[in-house]
Write a protein that holds these residues in place. Structure first.
Motif, short mmCIF file in Angstrom:
data_model
loop_
_atom_site.label_atom_id
_atom_site.label_comp_id
_atom_site.label_asym_id
_atom_site.label_seq_id
_atom_site.Cartn_x
_atom_site.Cartn_y
_atom_site.Cartn_z
N LEU A 273 -12.31 41.30 58.95
CA LEU A 273 -11.29 41.87 59.85
C LEU A 273 -10.09 42.40 59.09
N ALA A 274 -9.65 41.62 58.09
CA ALA A 274 -8.48 42.04 57.30
C ALA A 274 -8.77 43.35 56.57
N TRP B 124 -8.65 39.82 67.56
CA TRP B 124 -9.79 39.06 67.06
C TRP B 124 -9.39 38.18 65.88
N LEU B 125 -8.52 38.74 65.02
CA LEU B 125 -8.08 37.98 63.86
C LEU B 125 -7.30 36.74 64.28
N GLU B 126 -6.45 36.92 65.29
CA GLU B 126 -5.64 35.79 65.77
C GLU B 126 -6.51 34.74 66.47
N GLU C 55 -13.91 36.11 64.63
CA GLU C 55 -14.64 36.92 63.66
C GLU C 55 -14.24 36.51 62.24
N ASP C 56 -15.02 36.98 61.28
CA ASP C 56 -14.74 36.71 59.87
C ASP C 56 -13.39 37.33 59.51
N SER C 57 -12.44 36.51 59.06
CA SER C 57 -11.08 36.98 58.79
C SER C 57 -11.03 37.97 57.64
N GLU C 58 -11.85 37.80 56.62
CA GLU C 58 -11.84 38.72 55.47
C GLU C 58 -12.33 40.10 55.89
N ARG D 31 -6.65 42.95 65.56
CA ARG D 31 -5.61 41.92 65.35
C ARG D 31 -5.78 40.77 66.35
N GLY E 99 -9.58 34.05 65.75
CA GLY E 99 -10.47 33.41 64.79
C GLY E 99 -11.93 33.50 65.17
#
Length: 212
Positions: A143-144, A132-134, A138-141, A130, A136
């Protein structure tokens, strides 16, 4: 408890007078005098907390010879020995059930510890992803997708953990009940053994009387 009293009835002329003082003219009068004497003694003994014994007419008790009493006592001992044997078998089964329950409780505790560690690891991975997702970075897709998989794993782990915790609580409750039963049965067994010891002592006394 009871008391035996031996006395020598004498009249005013200092002569032995059992019939005059106790027997009366016939068996019926003797019986009535004896009952009256017992009633009178019971009133006197009330201040000592002693109670009047039950009448033979109420209990239907009859005199037994030493040999009859000995046979009855021997039968009582045999019955009590059988009861004690059955009680010990019951105790043995209960102890086996307790041992099984203890193993189950230990197994559930181990499972809970492992699931708790697994849950913490998943939560740590989720927190990292999370972040990393915040950020940006890494690739968000990707990570999701990873976060979704981990969240599913976390929910499964939490369900298993909750189930094992319920099973552990139920097992510990059963153990508590069985331990209480064990304590009660051990106390009952001790009482039966004490009773058997007393009856065997009485039986030995009766054997001695018969031989003498």
């Amino acid at each position: 408890p009871h008391i035996h009293c031996s006395l020598l009835p004498l009249d005013k002329d200092n002569k032995f007078a059992f019939k005059k003082l106790f027997s009366g003219k016939d068996k019926l009068e003797f019986k009535m005098r004896t009952l009256a004497l017992h009633d009178e003694l019971a009133k006197v003994n009330e201040k000592w907390g002693l109670g009047r014994g039950a009448s033979v007419s109420e209990t239907n008790a009859r005199h037994r010879s030493t040999e009859e009493y000995r046979r009855w006592l021997s039968s009582e001992c045999s019955t009590l020995e059988e009861d004690i044997d059955n009680h010990r078998k019951s105790l043995s089964e209960l102890q086996k059930e307790i041992a099984i329950a203890e193993k189950k409780a230990k197994s559930f505790s181990t499972m809970i510890a492992n699931l708790t560690t697994e849950k913490e690891n998943i939560e740590h991975q989720l927190a990292t992803l999370r972040e990393w997702l915040e950020s940006g970075e890494e690739d968000s897709e990707v990570l999701a997708r990873k976060i979704g998989n981990l969240e599913w794993q976390l929910s499964q782990t939490e369900e298993k953990l909750a189930a094992r915790q319920v099973q552990l609580a139920q097992t510990e409750e059963q153990l508590s009940q069985k331990d209480e039963q064990l304590a009660q049965q051990n106390e009952q067994l001790a009482q039966q053994n004490e009773q058997l010891t007393q009856q065997n002592e009485q039986l030995a006394q009766q054997d001695a009387l018969i031989r003498s």
